[in-house]
Design a protein around this motif. Structure first.
Motif, short mmCIF file in Angstrom:
data_model
loop_
_atom_site.label_atom_id
_atom_site.label_comp_id
_atom_site.label_asym_id
_atom_site.label_seq_id
_atom_site.Cartn_x
_atom_site.Cartn_y
_atom_site.Cartn_z
N ILE A 65 0.86 -1.19 0.00
CA ILE A 65 0.00 0.00 0.00
C ILE A 65 0.90 1.24 0.00
O ILE A 65 1.12 1.88 1.03
CB ILE A 65 -0.96 -0.03 1.21
CG1 ILE A 65 -1.70 -1.37 1.26
CG2 ILE A 65 -1.97 1.13 1.13
CD1 ILE A 65 -2.40 -1.64 2.59
N GLN A 66 1.46 1.52 -1.16
CA GLN A 66 2.37 2.66 -1.29
C GLN A 66 2.21 3.29 -2.66
O GLN A 66 1.81 2.63 -3.62
CB GLN A 66 3.83 2.20 -1.15
CG GLN A 66 4.18 1.56 0.19
CD GLN A 66 4.06 2.49 1.39
OE1 GLN A 66 4.01 3.72 1.23
NE2 GLN A 66 3.99 1.92 2.58
N GLY A 80 3.63 -1.43 10.94
CA GLY A 80 2.52 -1.47 9.97
C GLY A 80 2.86 -2.43 8.85
O GLY A 80 3.60 -2.10 7.92
N SER A 132 5.27 -4.38 1.60
CA SER A 132 6.44 -3.53 1.81
C SER A 132 7.56 -4.33 2.47
O SER A 132 8.73 -4.17 2.12
CB SER A 132 6.08 -2.28 2.61
OG SER A 132 5.39 -2.62 3.78
N ASP A 142 3.10 -5.30 13.69
CA ASP A 142 1.71 -4.87 13.43
C ASP A 142 0.85 -5.27 14.62
O ASP A 142 1.03 -6.33 15.22
CB ASP A 142 1.17 -5.51 12.15
CG ASP A 142 -0.01 -4.73 11.57
OD1 ASP A 142 0.13 -4.16 10.47
OD2 ASP A 142 -1.08 -4.67 12.24
N ILE A 143 -0.10 -4.42 14.94
CA ILE A 143 -0.98 -4.67 16.07
C ILE A 143 -1.86 -5.90 15.82
O ILE A 143 -2.26 -6.58 16.75
CB ILE A 143 -1.83 -3.41 16.38
CG1 ILE A 143 -2.40 -3.47 17.79
CG2 ILE A 143 -2.92 -3.17 15.34
CD1 ILE A 143 -2.78 -2.11 18.35
N SER A 188 3.00 -1.06 18.25
CA SER A 188 4.38 -0.62 17.97
C SER A 188 4.96 0.23 19.10
O SER A 188 6.18 0.35 19.20
CB SER A 188 4.41 0.17 16.66
OG SER A 188 3.49 1.24 16.72
N ASP A 217 4.78 3.16 9.53
CA ASP A 217 3.61 3.13 8.63
C ASP A 217 2.46 2.38 9.30
O ASP A 217 1.86 1.50 8.72
CB ASP A 217 4.01 2.45 7.29
CG ASP A 217 2.93 2.62 6.23
OD1 ASP A 217 2.13 3.58 6.34
OD2 ASP A 217 2.88 1.80 5.30
C1 LIG Z 1 -1.07 1.41 6.03
S1 LIG Z 1 -1.07 -0.19 6.69
C2 LIG Z 1 0.59 -0.71 6.43
C3 LIG Z 1 0.92 -0.86 4.99
C4 LIG Z 1 2.23 -1.55 4.68
N1 LIG Z 1 3.35 -0.92 5.34
C5 LIG Z 1 2.47 -1.52 3.19
O1 LIG Z 1 3.27 -0.70 2.72
O2 LIG Z 1 1.84 -2.32 2.47
C6 LIG Z 1 -1.17 0.14 8.40
C7 LIG Z 1 -1.04 -1.06 9.34
O3 LIG Z 1 -0.75 -0.55 10.64
C8 LIG Z 1 -1.30 -1.42 11.60
N2 LIG Z 1 -1.42 -0.70 12.87
C9 LIG Z 1 -2.38 0.19 13.25
N3 LIG Z 1 -2.15 0.60 14.51
C10 LIG Z 1 -1.00 -0.01 14.93
C11 LIG Z 1 -0.25 0.02 16.13
N4 LIG Z 1 -0.64 0.76 17.17
N5 LIG Z 1 0.87 -0.74 16.21
C12 LIG Z 1 1.27 -1.50 15.15
N6 LIG Z 1 0.58 -1.58 14.01
C13 LIG Z 1 -0.54 -0.84 13.88
C14 LIG Z 1 -2.63 -1.85 10.97
O4 LIG Z 1 -3.04 -3.07 11.56
C15 LIG Z 1 -2.28 -1.94 9.48
O5 LIG Z 1 -1.97 -3.26 9.13
#
Ligand SMILES: C[S@@+](CC[C@H](N)C(=O)[O-])C[C@H]1O[C@@H](n2cnc3c(N)ncnc32)[C@H](O)[C@@H]1O
Length: 255
Positions: free
Chosen positions: A59-60, A84, A90, A110-111, A137, A161
Motif C-alpha cells: 500500500i504505497q 505497519g 512492503s 503490526d498490532i 508498535s 507506517d
Molecule cells: C497502512 S497499513 C501498512 C501498509 C504496509 N506498510 C504496506 O506498505 O503495504 C497500516 C497497518 O498498521 C497497523 N497498525 C495500526 N495501529 C498499529 C499500532 N498501534 N501498532 C502496530 N501496528 C498498527 C494496521 O493493523 C495496518 O496493518
C-alpha cells in the motif's frame, strides 16, 4: 484554488485568494502543481491500493517506493524495521533489496497480523529475511524485543507506517529514535494526510492531526535529527521535489 489547464495554449491559469497567475504548462512549477493535485485525487481513488510486490499487496505510491529503494541501496542497513505490515508487500520489498544486496534483514510490527497475511508472508520465498512481531508498535515490551534483535554496530533504518495520528507517530518517534544510526533515518510516512482534509475520503481533523506535524514537533525537541528529503542519486532534470505521500517524513539522524 481554481486551476484551468489549456492544452491548446500550453498554459495553466491558477486562481487563488492571493490573485491570478498564468504559468507555462511545460515548466517545473506546472508539473509540481498538477502532480500535487494528481496525488490528492489518486489517494482518494485508492490508487495506492492497486499494487503488489512479488505477489503481496503493497500500500504505497510507487514514487515513494522508488525513493526509499534509493535510500536503502545507499545506506545498506543491517536492519530495516517497519511498523505497519498489513498484507506484507512492503516487508517483501525491503527483504528483496536485502537479498539483492546480500546485506540486511527486516523486522515488521503490526498490532494485528491477520492469519492469511501471516501465512502468505511466512510461505513467501523471502520469509527468511523477515521477522514478524505482533503487538502495538509503542508497547515497551515490543520495543524491548526489537532492541534485543539488534547488534550495537548495526545500521538501523525505521519506517513508521502504522497508525498515522500525530499522537501515535510522536509516541513511535519517541520510542524508536534511540535505535537510529547516525546518517540513517526514521521515516514518518503518510504526511499527505495534511493535504487530504478536504477530499471525499479524508477527514477535516487531518489538517493538524498527521505524521508531518509529529515529525516537525519531534525535530524541534531533538536537535540530533533534521527533516531532510534524501537527495536524488540521479537527476538529469531541473526538478528536485518528491512526488509523494510522505511529505516531511524523512528524519535524518545527524549525530
Ligand atoms: C497502512 S497499513 C501498512 C501498509 C504496509 N506498510 C504496506 O506498505 O503495504 C497500516 C497497518 O498498521 C497497523 N497498525 C495500526 N495501529 C498499529 C499500532 N498501534 N501498532 C502496530 N501496528 C498498527 C494496521 O493493523 C495496518 O496493518
Amino acid at each position: 484554488m481554481r486551476i484551468v489547464i489549456d492544452t491548446e495554449m500550453k498554459s495553466l491559469k491558477v486562481e487563488s485568494q492571493t490573485g491570478e497567475r498564468d504559468i507555462d504548462l511545460f515548466t517545473n512549477e506546472a508539473f509540481e502543481l498538477i502532480s500535487s493535485l494528481w496525488v490528492r485525487i489518486g489517494w482518494n481513488q485508492k490508487y495506492q491500493y492497486t499494487f503488489t510486490w512479488l505477489g503481496r499487496p503493497i500500500i504505497q505510491l510507487p514514487e515513494d517506493v522508488m525513493r526509499v529503494q534509493e535510500v536503502i541501496y545507499h545506506l545498506k542497513p543491517n536492519v530495516i524495521i517497519e511498523t505497519g505490515i498489513a498484507h506484507g508487500g512492503s516487508l517483501i520489498l525491503w527483504a528483496c533489496l536485502c537479498k539483492a544486496m546480500n546485506k540486511g534483514r527486516v523486522i515488521g510490527v503490526d498490532i494485528e497480523i491477520r492469519p492469511h497475511n501471516r501465512k502468505a508472508i511466512e510461505e513467501h520465498e523471502l520469509s527468511p529475511w523477515i521477522t514478524l512481531i505482533e503487538g502495538d508498535s509503542t508497547d515497551s515490551a515490543i520495543l524491548e524485543r526489537i532492541v534485543s534483535m539488534i547488534n550495537a554496530d548495526d545500521i538501523v533504518l525505521v519506517i513508521l507506517d502504522s497508525n498515522h495520528t500525530k499522537h501515535h507517530v510522536l509516541a513511535e518517534l519517541d520510542a524508536y529514535h534511540k535505535i537510529i544510526t547516525p546518517g540513517s533515518y526514521i521515516v514518518a510516512t503518510d504526511g499527505i494526510m495534511q493535504g487530504l482534509y478536504d477530499v471525499p475520503r479524508g477527514q477535516p481533523a487531518w489538517i493538524n492531526d498527521n505524521p508531518t506535524e509529529a515529525a516537525i514537533e519531534f525535530a524541534q525537541s531533538h536537535p540530533d535529527f533534521v527533516i531532510e528529503q534524501p537527495s536524488w542519486v540521479f537527476n538529469e532534470s531541473d526538478l528536485n521535489k518528491n512526488i509523494t505521500h510522505w511529505p516531511g517524513a524523512w528524519l535524518r539522524k545527524i549525530r
